[in-house]
Write an enzyme that holds these catalytic residues in place. Sequence first.
Site, PDB file in Angstrom:
ATOM      1  N   ASP A  80       0.841  -1.201   0.000  1.00 22.26           N
ATOM      2  CA  ASP A  80       0.000   0.000   0.000  1.00 22.26           C
ATOM      3  C   ASP A  80       0.875   1.251   0.000  1.00 22.26           C
ATOM      4  O   ASP A  80       2.071   1.199   0.323  1.00 22.26           O
ATOM      5  CB  ASP A  80      -0.927   0.023   1.215  1.00 22.26           C
ATOM      6  CG  ASP A  80      -0.189   0.225   2.533  1.00 22.26           C
ATOM      7  OD1 ASP A  80       0.830  -0.465   2.759  1.00 22.26           O
ATOM      8  OD2 ASP A  80      -0.613   1.090   3.327  1.00 22.26           O
ATOM      9  N   GLU A 175       0.152  -1.084   5.650  1.00 22.63           N
ATOM     10  CA  GLU A 175       1.224  -0.690   6.577  1.00 22.63           C
ATOM     11  C   GLU A 175       1.191   0.801   6.846  1.00 22.63           C
ATOM     12  O   GLU A 175       1.471   1.250   7.972  1.00 22.63           O
ATOM     13  CB  GLU A 175       2.581  -1.097   5.999  1.00 22.63           C
ATOM     14  CG  GLU A 175       3.754  -0.949   6.966  1.00 22.63           C
ATOM     15  CD  GLU A 175       4.449   0.422   6.900  1.00 22.63           C
ATOM     16  OE1 GLU A 175       5.346   0.680   7.717  1.00 22.63           O
ATOM     17  OE2 GLU A 175       4.068   1.242   6.018  1.00 22.63           O
TER      18      GLU A 175
END
Length: 414
Positions: A80, A175
Amino acid sequence: MQHIIDRFISYVTIDTESDPNSPTTPSTAKQWDLANKLVEELKAMGMQDVTIDEHAYIMATLPSNVEHEVPTIGFVSHFDTTPDFTGANVKPQIVENYDGGDIILNKEQNIVLSPNYFEDLLLYKGQTLITTDGTTLLGADDKAGITEIMSAMEYLIQHPEIKHGKIRVGFTPDEEIGRGAHKFDVEKFGCDWAYTMDGSQIGELEYENFNAAGVKVTFKGKSVHPGYAKGKMINSMLLANQFISKLPKKEVPQKTKDYEGFFHVTDIAGSIEETTVSLIIRDHSMKKFTKRKEFIHKLTKKMNKKWAKQFGEDIVITEIKDQYFNMKEKVKPVFHIVEIAEKAMKELGITPIIKPIRGGTDGSQLSYMGLPCPNIFAGGHNFHGKYEYVPVESMVKATEVIVKIAELTAKKDQ
């Protein structure tokens, strides 16, 4: 080198921005686009036991090619990108043989990446840089790490003469919003230890990070017609201002470095009747971290005591939630895992830069989940914004570090 460039660009041009306001995992459906691509690539290159679960956590295995017993190690990165700056329609620009001068990212908008402001650029004169076009972030955090892990596994598969033990790779969602390790199955991953490839400058090797907490403070007020408010109105916004003014003025992100902790006000919203302030607390020292939380509680208690008679109940309500802790406590008992990474860098002519992370990584949470997990450079700079860039040579070196760690771990004298 071109292979790494092509792989990296194929990843960063896929929008994988995460969303802190979403309750799902992954927090955005578009993260599946890259996750599914990675699964297919892992299978195509010959990795085994390739799995992706219902939350988009990816795991795969490179089997050992030695007969003696070797610890199982892992390499982890997240796919991400931060919601702090848009990651949609990323248009990477390649700057070959960088000359040390200004880089025009966007001529129309006069966006310039300059070594006068970003001095680290001068470390990479003569190298190939990948930059943004000035309108998005790049996504080297942490698609550079994914590129390096994928490239290293591919290289080891193509070069069976390099001896290594069993290697596991893991790619995670979310994350950037602090949830990358929340649903990571450490037992399934099955490693003795692992490394996150999520650092910045070439040579970085980190096994210390902040202890972290999030704070939400709610201030109550009483709204009265301003013409008749004397002795009656309580403006919650002014209470919030008083609270913030009591925080140590030099203990903020812009005035601290290295091991220095801070308080950081991240959001404020309110009206006369109610105001909320969000802040974060960070410190490498658990003792100082605890004192910082106690300071907030004492400040809350003091304000409540002052206003108790007029307001009749607590006028300030504080919630403090721990977010993650310093991985040093979990890594030091197995410090050889740091020494192996350090040795790998030195053998490749890289000067290790061992320093604390002024932040957190998946490795911090994974270490407390039973998987000691130091952090290694991925090569990018100026994360989370339009000035982000990555030297291709740094990604090449990070790939070589992964291969070397695998090789060193498999040696019988380790």
